[in-house]
Structure formats: structure tokens, C-alpha cells
Design a protein around this motif. Structure first.
Motif, mmCIF file in Angstrom:
data_model
loop_
_atom_site.group_PDB
_atom_site.id
_atom_site.type_symbol
_atom_site.label_atom_id
_atom_site.label_comp_id
_atom_site.label_asym_id
_atom_site.label_seq_id
_atom_site.Cartn_x
_atom_site.Cartn_y
_atom_site.Cartn_z
ATOM 1 N N GLU A 88 -65.611 44.049 34.099
ATOM 2 C CA GLU A 88 -64.195 43.798 33.798
ATOM 3 C C GLU A 88 -63.432 44.024 35.092
ATOM 4 O OE1 GLU A 88 -63.588 42.393 30.984
ATOM 5 O OE2 GLU A 88 -65.623 42.819 30.315
ATOM 6 N N HIS A 111 -64.732 41.699 25.791
ATOM 7 C CA HIS A 111 -64.094 42.003 27.073
ATOM 8 C C HIS A 111 -64.180 43.485 27.438
ATOM 9 C CE1 HIS A 111 -62.718 37.911 27.324
ATOM 10 N NE2 HIS A 111 -62.038 38.018 26.192
ATOM 11 N N ASP A 123 -70.083 43.494 26.255
ATOM 12 C CA ASP A 123 -70.358 42.118 26.686
ATOM 13 C C ASP A 123 -71.802 41.997 27.199
ATOM 14 O OD1 ASP A 123 -67.791 41.297 26.050
ATOM 15 O OD2 ASP A 123 -67.118 41.016 28.120
#
Ligand code: AMP
Ligand code: MG
Length: 181
Positions: free
Chosen positions: A11, A162, A167
Motif C-alpha cells: 500500500e 487494499h 491483498d
């Protein structure tokens, strides 16, 4: 010897509409080490404090569900990186390579390794673009998002989208359908 794969998701700082990768900075690293049947053997997760834009946009906080307090309490990449390298060091002898959903994560890593003058043993391992591989394996006209890929495989996203480790773990569930080796 058994071949394991490392699935990594990052991220990063962002704004509505997105930024070019040069403007983004890692805020979370998630990695899931999996056997070729997709089951998890080990994992790694750290928040990372970005240096250029340490204050997350509200868009970024809402997208990732990562709070400013989590980022404020995090160490910068230069401090996190030796921890990550130590972690993969213990797994290197079984590691066939690493993969990510698309090419973004590899590009972001390579950019930040250069910016921070970091060496990574990941750079010596093959990288698989699992998004591309999934499209080829399924003979899709074009690559699809992780959520769509899971749905095509008859699976639902598990956990929070996210977020790096979640993920990565959901990406890893598709590995047996991609036959990387
Ligand atoms: P992901 O692994 O899909 O969560 O995406 C990685 C990073 O890309 C996120 O942490 C954001 O920085 C950026 N990103 C993903 N989706 C968007 C979006 N719809 N708009 C802006 N940035 C995004
Ligand atoms: Mg992600």
C-alpha cells in the motif's frame, strides 16, 4: 526440493485519481510465503512511515483503512528493510521467486530501493506478474483486477481489500490456478 513462492502486496500514499509511482511512497508491506498448493507457511506485515508526504490524504485513509496514527507510529523504509531481508533470509533456500498482482509492486520496490540506497535479495529472484499469468492461464482477453479474478475462480475476497497482507493472501489463493512452476 519443495518450491515456495512469496506473494507481496504494497500500500502506498495516494490521492483520488492516483499518482504516478514516482510520487507514491510505501506505507504498508504485506508478504505471504506459500507452498505451491497455495497454503501459507509464513507471513510478514509492517506499516512504513513515508518521508516525503508523512500525512496521509483522507482518500488514502479511506481506501486502505490505514490510520494516520498507525503511520505515525511506524518506522521508515530504511529501518523496516533489514527486518524484511532478515525474514526472507530464513526462507531463501526454498524460494522459487516472488509475485505480485500486476507490476506496480515491483516498480514501487525498485524505485524505493534506488531512492533509499537499499539492497534487496528480492532483486536476484524472478518476479512473476500474477495478474498477467492469471489472464494467460484463463485465456482472458485482458488482465483483470484481483476481485474479478477471485470471482472467476469461484472465490470471494477474504478480509479487508487494499490492505497489504490481506491483498497478498488473496492473491496467493490464486497461485494454484496459475501453475507458476
Ligand atoms: P492495492 O494493492 O490495489 O490496494 O493498491 C496499491 C496502492 O495503489 C494503494 O495503496 C494506493 O496507493 C494505490 N491505489 C489503488 N487503488 C487506487 C485508486 N482507486 N485510486 C488511487 N490510488 C489507488
Ligand atoms: Mg494492496
Amino acid at each position: 526440493m519443495q518450491q515456495h513462492w512469496l506473494v507481496i502486496d504494497l500500500e502506498a500514499t495516494t490521492e483520488e485519481g492516483g499518482w504516478p509511482v514516482e510520487e507514491m511512497e510505501i506505507i504498508e508491506i504485506g508478504a505471504s510465503l506459500v507452498a505451491s498448493d497455495g497454503h501459507e507457511l509464513d507471513h510478514f506485515q509492517r506499516f512504513v512511515r513515508p518521508l516525503r508526504r508523512p500525512c496521509l490524504t483522507s482518500f488514502c485513509r479511506e481506501l486502505t483503512h490505514i490510520s494516520q496514527a498507525q503511520i505515525d507510529a511506524a518506522q521508515p523504509l530504511a529501518a523496516i528493510w533489514p527486518q524484511f531481508e532478515r525474514w526472507i533470509g530464513g526462507h531463501l533456500s526454498h524460494l522459487a521467486g516472488w509475485g505480485s498482482w500486476g507490476d506496480y509492486d515491483r516498480r514501487q520496490f525498485e524505485l524505493e530501493w534506488r531512492t533509499h540506497g537499499l539492497h534487496s535479495r528480492l532483486a536476484d529472484l524472478p518476479h512473476l506478474n500474477l495478474k498477467q499469468r492469471f489472464a494467460s492461464a484463463r485465456q482472458l482477453q485482458r488482465p483483470v483486477g484481483l476481485n474479478s479474478a477471485l470471482q472467476l475462480a469461484g472465490l470471494n475476497f477474504q478480509g479487508q481489500q487494499h490492505r497489504a497482507l490481506e491483498d497478498a493472501r488473496n492473491t496467493a489463493r490464486l497461485l494454484p490456478l496459475i501453475h507458476p512452476t
